[in-house]
Design a protein around this motif. Structure first.
Motif, PDB file in Angstrom:
ATOM      1  N   GLN A   6      40.220  26.135  54.276  1.00 58.88           N
ATOM      2  CA  GLN A   6      39.119  27.039  54.014  1.00 58.88           C
ATOM      3  C   GLN A   6      38.309  26.466  52.866  1.00 58.88           C
ATOM      4  O   GLN A   6      38.796  26.332  51.749  1.00 58.88           O
ATOM      5  CB  GLN A   6      39.655  28.429  53.668  1.00 58.88           C
ATOM      6  CG  GLN A   6      38.590  29.479  53.592  1.00 58.88           C
ATOM      7  CD  GLN A   6      39.210  30.861  53.424  1.00 58.88           C
ATOM      8  OE1 GLN A   6      40.410  31.039  53.522  1.00 58.88           O
ATOM      9  NE2 GLN A   6      38.375  31.830  53.175  1.00 58.88           N
ATOM     10  N   SER A   7      37.047  26.136  53.134  1.00 57.25           N
ATOM     11  CA  SER A   7      36.236  25.487  52.115  1.00 57.25           C
ATOM     12  C   SER A   7      35.693  26.467  51.093  1.00 57.25           C
ATOM     13  O   SER A   7      35.417  26.104  49.968  1.00 57.25           O
ATOM     14  CB  SER A   7      35.082  24.725  52.773  1.00 57.25           C
ATOM     15  OG  SER A   7      34.245  25.634  53.471  1.00 57.25           O
ATOM     16  N   GLU A   8      35.504  27.724  51.488  1.00 54.32           N
ATOM     17  CA  GLU A   8      34.995  28.725  50.568  1.00 54.32           C
ATOM     18  C   GLU A   8      36.000  29.861  50.476  1.00 54.32           C
ATOM     19  O   GLU A   8      36.652  30.202  51.443  1.00 54.32           O
ATOM     20  CB  GLU A   8      33.657  29.267  51.054  1.00 54.32           C
ATOM     21  CG  GLU A   8      32.538  28.248  51.063  1.00 54.32           C
ATOM     22  CD  GLU A   8      31.216  28.852  51.522  1.00 54.32           C
ATOM     23  OE1 GLU A   8      31.045  30.067  51.383  1.00 54.32           O
ATOM     24  OE2 GLU A   8      30.390  28.090  52.017  1.00 54.32           O
ATOM     25  N   ALA A   9      36.091  30.436  49.309  1.00 55.47           N
ATOM     26  CA  ALA A   9      36.989  31.574  49.128  1.00 55.47           C
ATOM     27  C   ALA A   9      36.422  32.773  49.891  1.00 55.47           C
ATOM     28  O   ALA A   9      35.213  32.910  50.060  1.00 55.47           O
ATOM     29  CB  ALA A   9      37.124  31.903  47.656  1.00 55.47           C
ATOM     30  N   ASP A  10      37.309  33.631  50.335  1.00 56.78           N
ATOM     31  CA  ASP A  10      36.908  34.847  51.020  1.00 56.78           C
ATOM     32  C   ASP A  10      36.129  35.715  50.043  1.00 56.78           C
ATOM     33  O   ASP A  10      36.626  36.041  48.969  1.00 56.78           O
ATOM     34  CB  ASP A  10      38.163  35.583  51.505  1.00 56.78           C
ATOM     35  CG  ASP A  10      37.871  36.821  52.315  1.00 56.78           C
ATOM     36  OD1 ASP A  10      36.685  37.149  52.519  1.00 56.78           O
ATOM     37  OD2 ASP A  10      38.836  37.468  52.749  1.00 56.78           O
ATOM     38  N   PRO A  11      34.875  36.106  50.386  1.00 52.17           N
ATOM     39  CA  PRO A  11      34.100  36.939  49.461  1.00 52.17           C
ATOM     40  C   PRO A  11      34.801  38.254  49.137  1.00 52.17           C
ATOM     41  O   PRO A  11      34.631  38.795  48.051  1.00 52.17           O
ATOM     42  CB  PRO A  11      32.791  37.194  50.195  1.00 52.17           C
ATOM     43  CG  PRO A  11      32.789  36.370  51.418  1.00 52.17           C
ATOM     44  CD  PRO A  11      34.144  35.775  51.584  1.00 52.17           C
ATOM     45  N   PHE A  12      35.610  38.755  50.067  1.00 54.83           N
ATOM     46  CA  PHE A  12      36.338  39.992  49.801  1.00 54.83           C
ATOM     47  C   PHE A  12      37.295  39.809  48.628  1.00 54.83           C
ATOM     48  O   PHE A  12      37.487  40.729  47.840  1.00 54.83           O
ATOM     49  CB  PHE A  12      37.099  40.454  51.043  1.00 54.83           C
ATOM     50  CG  PHE A  12      36.275  41.300  51.954  1.00 54.83           C
ATOM     51  CD1 PHE A  12      36.272  42.681  51.828  1.00 54.83           C
ATOM     52  CD2 PHE A  12      35.504  40.727  52.941  1.00 54.83           C
ATOM     53  CE1 PHE A  12      35.515  43.472  52.667  1.00 54.83           C
ATOM     54  CE2 PHE A  12      34.742  41.508  53.777  1.00 54.83           C
ATOM     55  CZ  PHE A  12      34.746  42.885  53.646  1.00 54.83           C
ATOM     56  N   ASP A  13      37.901  38.631  48.498  1.00 56.65           N
ATOM     57  CA  ASP A  13      38.799  38.359  47.378  1.00 56.65           C
ATOM     58  C   ASP A  13      38.052  38.477  46.052  1.00 56.65           C
ATOM     59  O   ASP A  13      38.530  39.091  45.109  1.00 56.65           O
ATOM     60  CB  ASP A  13      39.413  36.960  47.485  1.00 56.65           C
ATOM     61  CG  ASP A  13      40.460  36.854  48.567  1.00 56.65           C
ATOM     62  OD1 ASP A  13      41.101  37.872  48.887  1.00 56.65           O
ATOM     63  OD2 ASP A  13      40.650  35.744  49.080  1.00 56.65           O
ATOM     64  N   PHE A  14      36.873  37.884  46.002  1.00 56.60           N
ATOM     65  CA  PHE A  14      36.078  37.899  44.776  1.00 56.60           C
ATOM     66  C   PHE A  14      35.664  39.321  44.406  1.00 56.60           C
ATOM     67  O   PHE A  14      35.860  39.760  43.278  1.00 56.60           O
ATOM     68  CB  PHE A  14      34.837  37.013  44.936  1.00 56.60           C
ATOM     69  CG  PHE A  14      33.899  37.108  43.770  1.00 56.60           C
ATOM     70  CD1 PHE A  14      34.173  36.444  42.592  1.00 56.60           C
ATOM     71  CD2 PHE A  14      32.744  37.868  43.858  1.00 56.60           C
ATOM     72  CE1 PHE A  14      33.309  36.538  41.515  1.00 56.60           C
ATOM     73  CE2 PHE A  14      31.877  37.965  42.784  1.00 56.60           C
ATOM     74  CZ  PHE A  14      32.163  37.295  41.607  1.00 56.60           C
ATOM     75  N   TYR A  15      35.087  40.050  45.365  1.00 60.13           N
ATOM     76  CA  TYR A  15      34.599  41.399  45.067  1.00 60.13           C
ATOM     77  C   TYR A  15      35.741  42.375  44.815  1.00 60.13           C
ATOM     78  O   TYR A  15      35.624  43.255  43.965  1.00 60.13           O
ATOM     79  CB  TYR A  15      33.687  41.911  46.179  1.00 60.13           C
ATOM     80  CG  TYR A  15      32.380  41.156  46.223  1.00 60.13           C
ATOM     81  CD1 TYR A  15      31.527  41.167  45.123  1.00 60.13           C
ATOM     82  CD2 TYR A  15      32.007  40.424  47.335  1.00 60.13           C
ATOM     83  CE1 TYR A  15      30.342  40.451  45.129  1.00 60.13           C
ATOM     84  CE2 TYR A  15      30.812  39.718  47.357  1.00 60.13           C
ATOM     85  CZ  TYR A  15      29.983  39.739  46.251  1.00 60.13           C
ATOM     86  OH  TYR A  15      28.812  39.038  46.272  1.00 60.13           O
ATOM     87  N   ALA A  16      36.827  42.222  45.518  1.00 69.22           N
ATOM     88  CA  ALA A  16      37.982  43.090  45.290  1.00 69.22           C
ATOM     89  C   ALA A  16      38.511  42.889  43.874  1.00 69.22           C
ATOM     90  O   ALA A  16      38.772  43.860  43.155  1.00 69.22           O
ATOM     91  CB  ALA A  16      39.067  42.809  46.317  1.00 69.22           C
ATOM     92  N   LYS A  17      38.645  41.643  43.459  1.00 68.21           N
ATOM     93  CA  LYS A  17      39.142  41.351  42.111  1.00 68.21           C
ATOM     94  C   LYS A  17      38.185  41.887  41.062  1.00 68.21           C
ATOM     95  O   LYS A  17      38.600  42.507  40.080  1.00 68.21           O
ATOM     96  CB  LYS A  17      39.322  39.841  41.936  1.00 68.21           C
ATOM     97  CG  LYS A  17      39.890  39.457  40.598  1.00 68.21           C
ATOM     98  CD  LYS A  17      40.107  37.958  40.498  1.00 68.21           C
ATOM     99  CE  LYS A  17      40.649  37.595  39.130  1.00 68.21           C
ATOM    100  NZ  LYS A  17      40.825  36.150  38.980  1.00 68.21           N
ATOM    101  N   ASP A  18      36.891  41.675  41.269  1.00 66.02           N
ATOM    102  CA  ASP A  18      35.890  42.128  40.314  1.00 66.02           C
ATOM    103  C   ASP A  18      35.849  43.659  40.239  1.00 66.02           C
ATOM    104  O   ASP A  18      35.569  44.222  39.190  1.00 66.02           O
ATOM    105  CB  ASP A  18      34.511  41.584  40.700  1.00 66.02           C
ATOM    106  CG  ASP A  18      33.549  41.560  39.536  1.00 66.02           C
ATOM    107  OD1 ASP A  18      34.007  41.393  38.393  1.00 66.02           O
ATOM    108  OD2 ASP A  18      32.335  41.718  39.770  1.00 66.02           O
ATOM    109  N   ALA A  19      36.146  44.327  41.353  1.00 67.24           N
ATOM    110  CA  ALA A  19      36.152  45.796  41.388  1.00 67.24           C
ATOM    111  C   ALA A  19      37.489  46.372  40.922  1.00 67.24           C
ATOM    112  O   ALA A  19      37.620  47.582  40.767  1.00 67.24           O
ATOM    113  CB  ALA A  19      35.845  46.281  42.803  1.00 67.24           C
ATOM    114  N   GLY A  20      38.475  45.510  40.721  1.00 69.91           N
ATOM    115  CA  GLY A  20      39.792  45.985  40.308  1.00 69.91           C
ATOM    116  C   GLY A  20      40.577  46.587  41.459  1.00 69.91           C
ATOM    117  O   GLY A  20      41.416  47.448  41.266  1.00 69.91           O
ATOM    118  N   LEU A  21      40.298  46.127  42.670  1.00 74.54           N
ATOM    119  CA  LEU A  21      40.972  46.614  43.875  1.00 74.54           C
ATOM    120  C   LEU A  21      41.725  45.470  44.536  1.00 74.54           C
ATOM    121  O   LEU A  21      41.400  44.307  44.323  1.00 74.54           O
ATOM    122  CB  LEU A  21      39.953  47.165  44.878  1.00 74.54           C
ATOM    123  CG  LEU A  21      39.040  48.284  44.400  1.00 74.54           C
ATOM    124  CD1 LEU A  21      37.913  48.498  45.388  1.00 74.54           C
ATOM    125  CD2 LEU A  21      39.837  49.554  44.217  1.00 74.54           C
TER     126      LEU A  21
END
Length: 59
Positions: A6-21
């Motif tokens: 996977q060349s790019e991280a899953d955007p859900f991982d980024f937003y979930a972490k940033d949202a504290g979820l």
């Protein structure tokens, strides 16, 4: 044997972490038919850089 990179991280991982979820919690909240809690949506909107505001319908 099949190897996928996977060349790019899953955007859900980024937003979930940033949202504290957790990523799974975010997927669950955004599933069609889900009824996410208000605080969950506020956390997600904040992570996306979106401000929620209310204005009167009739002025």
């Amino acid at each position: 044997m099949r190897l996928e990179i996977q060349s790019e991280a899953d955007p859900f991982d980024f937003y979930a972490k940033d949202a504290g979820l957790g990523r799974e919690s975010l997927y669950k909240a955004l599933t069609p038919g889900a009824k996410p809690r208000y605080d969950t949506m506020l956390k997600l909107l904040h992570a996306l850089g979106v401000k929620l505001s209310a204005t009167p319908v009739h002025q």
